[in-house]
Design a protein around this motif. Structure first.
Motif, PDB file in Angstrom:
ATOM      1  N   ALA B 175      -3.112   4.675   9.122  1.00  0.00           N
ATOM      2  CA  ALA B 175      -2.487   3.430   8.658  1.00  0.00           C
ATOM      3  C   ALA B 175      -1.095   3.124   8.092  1.00  0.00           C
ATOM      4  O   ALA B 175      -1.204   1.808   8.129  1.00  0.00           O
ATOM      5  CB  ALA B 175      -3.661   4.046   7.175  1.00  0.00           C
ATOM      6  N   LEU B 176      -0.251   4.355   7.250  1.00  0.00           N
ATOM      7  CA  LEU B 176       0.612   3.792   7.206  1.00  0.00           C
ATOM      8  C   LEU B 176       1.699   3.296   8.637  1.00  0.00           C
ATOM      9  O   LEU B 176       2.206   2.592   8.008  1.00  0.00           O
ATOM     10  CB  LEU B 176       1.896   5.028   6.247  1.00  0.00           C
ATOM     11  N   LEU B 178       0.077   1.488  10.803  1.00  0.00           N
ATOM     12  CA  LEU B 178      -0.167   0.240  10.105  1.00  0.00           C
ATOM     13  C   LEU B 178      -0.003  -0.927   9.431  1.00  0.00           C
ATOM     14  O   LEU B 178       0.586  -2.069   9.558  1.00  0.00           O
ATOM     15  CB  LEU B 178      -2.126  -0.405  11.164  1.00  0.00           C
ATOM     16  N   MET B 179       0.076  -0.444   8.294  1.00  0.00           N
ATOM     17  CA  MET B 179       1.088  -1.223   7.211  1.00  0.00           C
ATOM     18  C   MET B 179       2.682  -1.483   7.468  1.00  0.00           C
ATOM     19  O   MET B 179       2.575  -2.531   7.785  1.00  0.00           O
ATOM     20  CB  MET B 179       0.784  -0.200   6.068  1.00  0.00           C
ATOM     21  N   THR B 182       2.770  -4.408  10.067  1.00  0.00           N
ATOM     22  CA  THR B 182       2.496  -5.913   9.469  1.00  0.00           C
ATOM     23  C   THR B 182       3.222  -6.227   8.496  1.00  0.00           C
ATOM     24  O   THR B 182       3.512  -7.440   8.318  1.00  0.00           O
ATOM     25  CB  THR B 182       1.301  -5.996   8.862  1.00  0.00           C
ATOM     26  N   VAL B 183       4.067  -6.176   8.572  1.00  0.00           N
ATOM     27  CA  VAL B 183       5.173  -6.628   7.279  1.00  0.00           C
ATOM     28  C   VAL B 183       5.873  -8.083   8.462  1.00  0.00           C
ATOM     29  O   VAL B 183       6.547  -7.352  10.064  1.00  0.00           O
ATOM     30  CB  VAL B 183       6.632  -5.735   7.414  1.00  0.00           C
ATOM     31  N   ASP B 186       4.061 -12.763  11.652  1.00  0.00           N
ATOM     32  CA  ASP B 186       2.423 -12.196  12.748  1.00  0.00           C
ATOM     33  C   ASP B 186       2.974 -12.824  13.623  1.00  0.00           C
ATOM     34  O   ASP B 186       3.285 -13.746  13.429  1.00  0.00           O
ATOM     35  CB  ASP B 186       0.889 -12.865  11.922  1.00  0.00           C
ATOM     36  N   LEU B 191       2.608 -16.638  10.823  1.00  0.00           N
ATOM     37  CA  LEU B 191       2.525 -16.382   9.088  1.00  0.00           C
ATOM     38  C   LEU B 191       3.938 -15.174   8.618  1.00  0.00           C
ATOM     39  O   LEU B 191       3.641 -14.171   9.859  1.00  0.00           O
ATOM     40  CB  LEU B 191       1.296 -15.569   8.590  1.00  0.00           C
ATOM     41  N   THR B 192       4.367 -15.309   7.859  1.00  0.00           N
ATOM     42  CA  THR B 192       5.318 -14.099   7.199  1.00  0.00           C
ATOM     43  C   THR B 192       4.237 -13.610   6.098  1.00  0.00           C
ATOM     44  O   THR B 192       4.134 -14.182   5.301  1.00  0.00           O
ATOM     45  CB  THR B 192       6.296 -14.782   6.847  1.00  0.00           C
ATOM     46  N   ARG B 193       4.270 -11.971   6.158  1.00  0.00           N
ATOM     47  CA  ARG B 193       3.685 -11.295   5.489  1.00  0.00           C
ATOM     48  C   ARG B 193       4.437 -10.228   4.674  1.00  0.00           C
ATOM     49  O   ARG B 193       5.688  -9.449   5.487  1.00  0.00           O
ATOM     50  CB  ARG B 193       2.224 -10.875   6.497  1.00  0.00           C
ATOM     51  N   PHE B 194       4.237 -10.184   3.572  1.00  0.00           N
ATOM     52  CA  PHE B 194       4.459  -8.386   2.980  1.00  0.00           C
ATOM     53  C   PHE B 194       6.329  -8.493   3.778  1.00  0.00           C
ATOM     54  O   PHE B 194       7.079  -7.389   3.659  1.00  0.00           O
ATOM     55  CB  PHE B 194       4.240  -7.655   3.715  1.00  0.00           C
ATOM     56  N   GLY B 445       0.521  -1.663  17.405  1.00  0.00           N
ATOM     57  CA  GLY B 445      -0.665  -2.189  15.988  1.00  0.00           C
ATOM     58  C   GLY B 445      -0.491  -3.935  15.799  1.00  0.00           C
ATOM     59  O   GLY B 445      -1.515  -5.181  16.183  1.00  0.00           O
ATOM     60  N   GLU B 449      -2.973  -6.774  17.921  1.00  0.00           N
ATOM     61  CA  GLU B 449      -2.806  -8.186  16.747  1.00  0.00           C
ATOM     62  C   GLU B 449      -3.167  -8.978  17.854  1.00  0.00           C
ATOM     63  O   GLU B 449      -3.585 -10.130  17.465  1.00  0.00           O
ATOM     64  CB  GLU B 449      -2.569  -7.944  15.447  1.00  0.00           C
TER      65      GLU B 449
END
Lengths: 142, 500
Positions: B175-176, B178-179, B182-183, B186, B191-194, B445, B449
């Motif tokens: 999970a870490l 994958l987290m 996602t920074v 995308d 999209l710009t995320r986190f 990941g 996606e």
């Protein structure tokens, strides 16, 4: 110290999970930008809590404060990079670490530091043209 | 087929010129050094050498670059095995068992196993390229977005065998990973995320600072905490470095099967040597009779990823030469080089420029030979480095970590991120959370996606595309077997215990 990772995972996971909704879960007939962050965040929260509970039961909460020395040293190197440049900062760091922390003789510390500095310079700056910062030295070099 | 043999014989004759042989040796030597440098990899090496080859003939130039490309696969394992800092991304899996072997005092054996497996894997890749290059490229093109998504899903479902005994800790690491993946922007929707308003995070987390921190700098912190502990004495004699008969019996079959697998993964567009080494490690962890040794310092865990990533490097040339489609970022640079020299890669390249293609393929055999000889000659020198005291190595490795993290984007932000990743890695060591699942999901990941999104875009939201052909169905069956086998094992164990 063992608690830091699960706590970090839970906090970060919550942040990711909550903010993921703003990116959308299903957008234009496909998974949106928020689906994967939601999965990641939820996983971090659930399994972070599992690990945190386990660590609490283990009752082993000694903080090995010496572990912060290397990160602090790198923080010092980064600060020095802006003053004397990266290669001299790394050379100085090696000399000071070996002489100060490991109690090596100054001559031996200087030899290891200078040889490493020269090798790093030759490989990264001279051969690979990596534009390393030169700090205040830049004015004198160029 | 006969024509192919005639052409390859002519290719060997053309590749055997003094200039071309010198180019092979030069490329192999530089590739080994660049590959071994933490933070630098095939892309950096090829990009830096490309301008220097303008004065050469196209054949000699591409021979130099190709030789450098697959030599970096050999070199990447060196720093992974000796310092736990992978020189390049495909060597990440090699570090898992390679560094454990070094800690056991067997660095020479780990290096020899890695080099031998690399040679066998590379040779298989080149042989397949020679015999079935164009055919292979067509098969690779049958892997569209849904097939690649299912391949990655299969790799991720197999992660269970990498998690170890502590399943919650393994899933937390996944999970870490994958987290962190996602920074940034995308790749599917833009999209710009986190990114926390940090411009350096708009493009996502850089892989090399993450790997250098997670494996290298966390190791420095661990070494610092244990620096007064007695080190296992390393056996530095040449005899101890050479694999014995049992080792050869272990390495050869692994290298043969992972060589074939790696070539196929290398052919697939977007998969590359890193995916090949991950998949190879996962498969060996699943099927090898001594799989329980993997992760504790076993030559199985060194041979599998090394054979696969070298084979993938050779396989990546099939779509490049026959279809003009680069399978990875490095082959994309090579494609640019080919176009600059006035060559148009594609189906007509083999027909119109046989004096270019076949010497290139022939030179790969020489290049592979040059790599193994140079790498074996380097072993005594490199292994000596291990005898240096840990207390001396701590500041030296720290310095290497700092400059390696900086050199990727010439950014001090990456150095800060490397420190953060190092602290995260050390925290994971203390909490007994494995780092490998984090890296696996971090790499796979974003690809998963993107491919899922592309698949849905192709059918306007219909999931039927994931069942569109035999390749998809095969992956579904494999995924089902992988997911169901722990349950079947558990039920059969329970049945046996009830009836005994």
């Amino acid at each position: 110290m063992e608690m830091i990772l699960p706590v970090f995972a839970v906090i970060a996971g919550l942040y990711w999970a909550v903010n993921s909704f703003s990116y959308g879960m299903w957008v234009m007939d496909g998974p949106g930008g928020g689906l994967f962050p939601l999965l990641a965040g939820a996983g971090c929260v659930v399994f972070g809590i599992v690990l945190a509970v386990r660590q609490l039961r283990a009752r082993n909460h000694l903080f090995p404060y010496q572990a912060v020395y290397p990160p602090l040293a790198v923080t010092g190197i980064i600060g020095c990079c802006y003053l004397v440049g990266m290669i001299p900062a790394l050379t100085l760091f090696i000399i000071l670490w070996l002489a100060g922390v490991e109690r090596y003789r100054i001559a031996k510390s200087a030899a290891v530091g200078i040889v490493t500095g020269v090798v790093l310079y030759l490989v990264f700056v001279w051969w690979l043209y990596v534009p390393v910062p030169w700090g205040l030295l830049e004015e004198y070099l160029y | 087929m006969l024509d192919n043999f005639e052409l390859i014989a002519r290719g060997f004759a053309l590749a055997c010129t003094f200039e071309n042989l010198l180019a092979v040796i030069f490329g192999a030597f530089i590739g080994l050094i660049v590959g071994a440098m933490p933070g630098l990899g095939a892309i950096t090496g090829v990009s830096l050498l490309l301008p220097l080859t303008f004065g050469l003939s196209p054949t000699t130039a591409i021979i130099t670059l190709a030789s450098l490309y697959y030599a970096t696969m050999y070199g990447g394992a060196f720093s992974a095995i000796l310092l736990n800092i992978p020189g390049d991304t495909p060597a990440v899996m090699t570090a898992l068992d390679g560094y454990k072997l070094t800690q056991k005092g067997l660095p020479g054996k780990a290096m020899c196993s890695s080099i031998t497996a690399s040679f066998i894997g590379g040779t298989i890749g080149i042989l397949i390229l020679t015999v079935a290059g164009p055919l292979l490229a067509e098969v690779g093109l049958k892997f569209g977005a849904p097939e690649l998504a299912l391949l990655i899903l299969f790799a991720l479902t197999s992660i269970g065998w990498m998690l170890g005994e502590d399943i919650p800790a393994g899933i937390l690491a996944t999970a870490l990973g994958l987290m962190l993946a996602t920074v940034g922007t995308d790749r599917a929707q833009g999209l710009t995320r986190f990114h926390f308003d940090l411009v350096h995070l708009y493009a996502g987390v850089s892989f090399i600072p993450l790997v250098v921190g997670l494996f290298g700098f966390s190791q420095v912190i661990g070494m610092f905490m244990d620096r007064h502990r007695e080190q296992a004495p390393a056996d530095l004699s040449i005899r101890s470095c050479l694999p014995d008969r049992d080792d050869i019996k272990t390495i050869v079959p692994i290298s043969l099967r992972q060589g074939v697998l790696g070539t196929f993964v290398g052919v697939m567009p977007g998969a590359g040597a890193t995916t090949a080494s991950f998949v190879a490690y996962i498969i060996e962890k699943r099927i090898h009779p001594r799989r329980q040794e993997m992760g504790t310092g076993s030559i199985i865990g060194v041979a599998a990823p090394e054979a696969a990533n070298n084979a993938a490097a050779a396989g990546a040339f099939a779509p490049l030469l026959t279809l003009g489609i680069p399978g990875s970022a490095t082959t994309a640079i090579l494609l640019g080089g080919l176009m600059m020299w006035g060559l148009q890669p594609g189906p007509l390249l083999f027909r119109d420029n046989p004096d270019f293609v076949w010497p290139l393929i022939a030179s790969m055999y020489f290049g592979n030979l040059a790599c193994i000889v140079t790498a074996f000659l380097c072993i005594p020198l490199l292994v000596r480095a291990i005898s240096i005291s840990t207390r001396t190595m701590i500041p030296v490795i720290t310095a290497v970590c700092v400059i390696a993290a900086y050199s990727i984007n010439n950014s001090m932000f990456d150095v800060w991120f490397m420190v953060f990743a190092g602290m995260l890695g050390y925290g994971m060591q203390l909490a007994k959370v494995p780092a490998t699942p984090l890296l696996l999901t971090f790499v796979l990941g974003p690809m998963l996606e993107t491919f899922i999104r592309q698949s849905f875009d192709m059918t306007r939201g219909s999931p039927a595309i994931f069942f569109r052909n035999g390749i998809c169905m095969t992956f579904w069956i494999l995924i089902f077997i992988v997911c169901a086998s722990p349950l079947v094992k558990y039920l059969s164990k329970r049945y046996r215990s009830e009836h005994s």
